[in-house]
Design a protein around this motif. Structure first.
Motif, PDB file in Angstrom:
ATOM      1  N   HIS A  18      -1.928  -6.878  -6.227  1.00 14.67           N
ATOM      2  CA  HIS A  18      -1.937  -6.196  -4.938  1.00 14.67           C
ATOM      3  C   HIS A  18      -2.457  -7.131  -3.845  1.00 14.67           C
ATOM      4  N   ALA A  19      -3.524  -7.852  -4.139  1.00 12.33           N
ATOM      5  CA  ALA A  19      -4.095  -8.767  -3.143  1.00 12.33           C
ATOM      6  C   ALA A  19      -3.076  -9.824  -2.732  1.00 12.33           C
ATOM      7  N   ARG A  20      -2.367 -10.364  -3.693  1.00 13.35           N
ATOM      8  CA  ARG A  20      -1.367 -11.401  -3.381  1.00 13.35           C
ATOM      9  C   ARG A  20      -0.265 -10.857  -2.482  1.00 13.35           C
ATOM     10  N   VAL A  21       0.250  -9.674  -2.823  1.00 11.08           N
ATOM     11  CA  VAL A  21       1.374  -9.122  -2.074  1.00 11.08           C
ATOM     12  C   VAL A  21       0.952  -8.716  -0.666  1.00 11.08           C
ATOM     13  N   VAL A  22      -0.217  -8.108  -0.537  1.00  8.72           N
ATOM     14  CA  VAL A  22      -0.669  -7.673   0.789  1.00  8.72           C
ATOM     15  C   VAL A  22      -0.814  -8.869   1.732  1.00  8.72           C
ATOM     16  N   ARG A  23      -1.245  -9.992   1.200  1.00  6.56           N
ATOM     17  CA  ARG A  23      -1.393 -11.195   2.040  1.00  6.56           C
ATOM     18  C   ARG A  23      -0.055 -11.630   2.636  1.00  6.56           C
ATOM     19  N   GLU A  24       1.049 -11.275   1.991  1.00  5.03           N
ATOM     20  CA  GLU A  24       2.378 -11.704   2.446  1.00  5.03           C
ATOM     21  C   GLU A  24       3.105 -10.634   3.243  1.00  5.03           C
ATOM     22  N   LEU A  25       2.450  -9.491   3.473  1.00  3.96           N
ATOM     23  CA  LEU A  25       3.115  -8.329   4.053  1.00  3.96           C
ATOM     24  C   LEU A  25       3.000  -8.313   5.574  1.00  3.96           C
ATOM     25  N   ASP A  26       4.138  -8.224   6.245  1.00 11.61           N
ATOM     26  CA  ASP A  26       4.146  -8.138   7.699  1.00 11.61           C
ATOM     27  C   ASP A  26       3.498  -6.836   8.156  1.00 11.61           C
ATOM     28  N   GLY A  27       2.694  -6.917   9.198  1.00  9.99           N
ATOM     29  CA  GLY A  27       2.095  -5.735   9.786  1.00  9.99           C
ATOM     30  C   GLY A  27       0.856  -5.222   9.095  1.00  9.99           C
ATOM     31  N   VAL A  28       0.391  -5.925   8.066  1.00 13.39           N
ATOM     32  CA  VAL A  28      -0.794  -5.509   7.314  1.00 13.39           C
ATOM     33  C   VAL A  28      -1.703  -6.714   7.116  1.00 13.39           C
ATOM     34  N   ARG A  29      -3.009  -6.487   7.253  1.00 15.94           N
ATOM     35  CA  ARG A  29      -3.963  -7.577   7.029  1.00 15.94           C
ATOM     36  C   ARG A  29      -5.007  -7.138   6.010  1.00 15.94           C
ATOM     37  N   LEU A  30      -5.121  -7.888   4.931  1.00 21.28           N
ATOM     38  CA  LEU A  30      -6.142  -7.629   3.918  1.00 21.28           C
ATOM     39  C   LEU A  30      -7.497  -8.075   4.466  1.00 21.28           C
ATOM     40  N   VAL A  31      -8.451  -7.144   4.520  1.00 27.51           N
ATOM     41  CA  VAL A  31      -9.745  -7.476   5.137  1.00 27.51           C
ATOM     42  C   VAL A  31     -10.896  -7.510   4.148  1.00 27.51           C
ATOM     43  N   GLY A  32     -10.684  -6.986   2.941  1.00 28.40           N
ATOM     44  CA  GLY A  32     -11.770  -7.015   1.974  1.00 28.40           C
ATOM     45  C   GLY A  32     -11.449  -6.177   0.757  1.00 28.40           C
ATOM     46  N   ALA A  33     -12.326  -6.258  -0.228  1.00 24.47           N
ATOM     47  CA  ALA A  33     -12.149  -5.506  -1.470  1.00 24.47           C
ATOM     48  C   ALA A  33     -13.503  -5.019  -1.952  1.00 24.47           C
ATOM     49  N   ALA A  34     -13.455  -4.044  -2.868  1.00 21.00           N
ATOM     50  CA  ALA A  34     -14.668  -3.559  -3.514  1.00 21.00           C
ATOM     51  C   ALA A  34     -14.489  -3.610  -5.017  1.00 21.00           C
ATOM     52  N   ASP A  35     -15.434  -4.246  -5.683  1.00 19.70           N
ATOM     53  CA  ASP A  35     -15.433  -4.298  -7.140  1.00 19.70           C
ATOM     54  C   ASP A  35     -16.830  -4.715  -7.581  1.00 19.70           C
ATOM     55  N   PHE A 289       4.529   1.959   1.540  1.00 14.04           N
ATOM     56  CA  PHE A 289       3.202   2.475   1.900  1.00 14.04           C
ATOM     57  C   PHE A 289       2.913   2.205   3.371  1.00 14.04           C
ATOM     58  N   ARG A 290       3.143   0.982   3.800  1.00 13.10           N
ATOM     59  CA  ARG A 290       2.940   0.631   5.213  1.00 13.10           C
ATOM     60  C   ARG A 290       3.789   1.514   6.122  1.00 13.10           C
ATOM     61  N   ASP A 291       5.062   1.660   5.787  1.00 17.10           N
ATOM     62  CA  ASP A 291       5.974   2.433   6.629  1.00 17.10           C
ATOM     63  C   ASP A 291       5.611   3.916   6.643  1.00 17.10           C
ATOM     64  N   ALA A 292       5.082   4.423   5.524  1.00 13.58           N
ATOM     65  CA  ALA A 292       4.644   5.818   5.486  1.00 13.58           C
ATOM     66  C   ALA A 292       3.450   6.034   6.413  1.00 13.58           C
ATOM     67  N   VAL A 293       2.508   5.087   6.415  1.00 14.57           N
ATOM     68  CA  VAL A 293       1.348   5.180   7.305  1.00 14.57           C
ATOM     69  C   VAL A 293       1.792   5.146   8.762  1.00 14.57           C
ATOM     70  N   LEU A 294       2.815   4.363   9.055  1.00 15.12           N
ATOM     71  CA  LEU A 294       3.331   4.255  10.422  1.00 15.12           C
ATOM     72  C   LEU A 294       4.271   5.400  10.784  1.00 15.12           C
ATOM     73  N   GLY A 295       4.570   6.269   9.815  1.00 11.52           N
ATOM     74  CA  GLY A 295       5.463   7.390  10.070  1.00 11.52           C
ATOM     75  C   GLY A 295       6.924   7.006  10.158  1.00 11.52           C
ATOM     76  N   LEU A 296       7.285   5.890   9.511  1.00 11.34           N
ATOM     77  CA  LEU A 296       8.653   5.376   9.610  1.00 11.34           C
ATOM     78  C   LEU A 296       9.510   5.668   8.387  1.00 11.34           C
ATOM     79  N   SER A 297       8.903   6.111   7.280  1.00  7.72           N
ATOM     80  CA  SER A 297       9.655   6.250   6.036  1.00  7.72           C
ATOM     81  C   SER A 297       8.979   7.259   5.124  1.00  7.72           C
ATOM     82  N   ASP A 298       9.776   7.891   4.246  1.00  9.14           N
ATOM     83  CA  ASP A 298       9.225   8.793   3.236  1.00  9.14           C
ATOM     84  C   ASP A 298       9.544   8.300   1.824  1.00  9.14           C
ATOM     85  N   ARG A 299       9.691   6.975   1.672  1.00 10.17           N
ATOM     86  CA  ARG A 299      10.056   6.410   0.370  1.00 10.17           C
ATOM     87  C   ARG A 299       8.883   6.339  -0.597  1.00 10.17           C
TER      88      ARG A 299
END
Length: 330
Positions: A18-35, A289-299
């Protein structure tokens, strides 16, 4: 528009991807994690890793992925809902349907986007065959059969093969057929010395009459991920390991072999292997997931769909335990 701020809870085997993919995702910025165990795989590359979900929330996040063990899904998801964070929970939604219902209600009452990581829906082969089924290329669908077999995955400690693997097949089958499960009958065995089932065979029927079969285990030395959809015009075979899709059409040429010619049914026809674009499923899931948060998709796979899958999985386990057909209430 500013990037959505993404957090990640859990940096284990799935969390690092997930961390790897989010880093490559347009419109989303990974800011931290909890573990609480830290960044054991080095997935965060210098980004903050907090001990608790509360600290991650305080860092300021709009959305979050939950990739902790299944037993912790409910606790973490409810904390994120309380904080007003849109959330994608790895499958299954929770350890049981009661926990799943609490998650669904928490996100519904707060008007938050929630989804479940049933990633097989985003496999290119299954995406393609879904479009073909909707286009009527197979005609009436008779049966959907899956085989999901392979060696034991060391990452799993808190569920059996039904909730870890069969939930993939339950979800994708209902999604492909556009129908819910009506009943299931199952047989299971325990061979690896763990308290959970490690091999199961399931027969089911959907509300629209489609028959289903699922063979699932983690006792096999070879890895297999096949979905076969049989219908009026032939059969689609999707290999989700390679994202290949092949269509075997019903034949129209009469056979000259006398003993075979007496068989009253379909005959073997041509086979077509389709060339399809093969986007990484996890990336496609994050885009949804990104598009659902933005209200652009129901996939995105909804929390309600994730809950329904766990309800069916519980019926499968109960059927195997009690040796009865389990009906699944609407």
């Amino acid at each position: 528009m500013a990037d959505l701020r993404m957090g990640l809870v859990g940096l284990g085997m799935m969390g690092r991807h997930h961390a790897r993919v989010v880093r490559e995702l347009d419109g989303v910025r990974l800011v931290g994690a909890a573990d609480a165990l830290g960044d054991v795989h080095g997935a965060m590359s210098g980004l903050p890793v907090y001990d608790t979900v509360a600290e991650l929330v305080d860092a300021g996040i709009d959305m979050c992925v939950v990739a902790v063990p299944t037993a912790l899904h409910e606790e973490v998801a409810l904390e994120l809902a309380e904080a007003g964070v849109h959330t994608l929970v790895e499958k299954p939604i929770a350890s049981d349907s009661a926990g799943g219902r609490r998650i669904v209600e928490a996100f519904r009452t707060r008007g938050l986007v929630g989804g479940v990581g049933h990633i097989e829906r985003f496999n290119p082969a299954l995406q393609n065959v879904r479009e073909r089924l909707e286009g009527g290329e197979l005609g009436e669908v008779y049966q959907i059969a899956t085989r999901r077999q392979g060696p034991f995955p060391g990452r799993i400690a808190d569920v059996g093969v039904v909730k870890d693997l069969a939930t993939h097949d339950i979800d994708l089958t209902a999604w492909l057929a556009r129908s819910r499960y009506a009943s299931v009958f199952a047989r299971a065995t325990h061979r690896s010395g763990r308290p959970y089932e490690d091999m199961i065979a399931v027969t089911g029927q959907l509300e629209n009459g489609v028959i289903t079969n699922h063979l699932v285990n983690w006792l096999s030395p070879m890895k297999e991920r096949l979905t076969v959809i049989t219908g009026a015009r032939g059969a689609f075979v999707a290999d989700t390991l390679t994202a290949d899709l092949t269509f075997f059409e019903n034949g129209t040429v009469a056979t000259e072999w006398a003993s075979m010619a007496t068989f009253r049914g379909v005959s073997e026809g041509a086979a077509t292997r389709y060339a399809i674009v093969k986007k990484e499923p996890l990336r496609a899931e994050h885009e949804a997931f990104r598009d659902a948060v933005l209200g652009l998709s129901d996939r995105l796979v909804s929390l309600e769909e994730g809950l329904r899958t766990v309800i069916v999985a519980e019926a499968v386990i109960a059927s195997a335990r009690d040796h009865v057909v389990e009906s699944i209430e609407a």
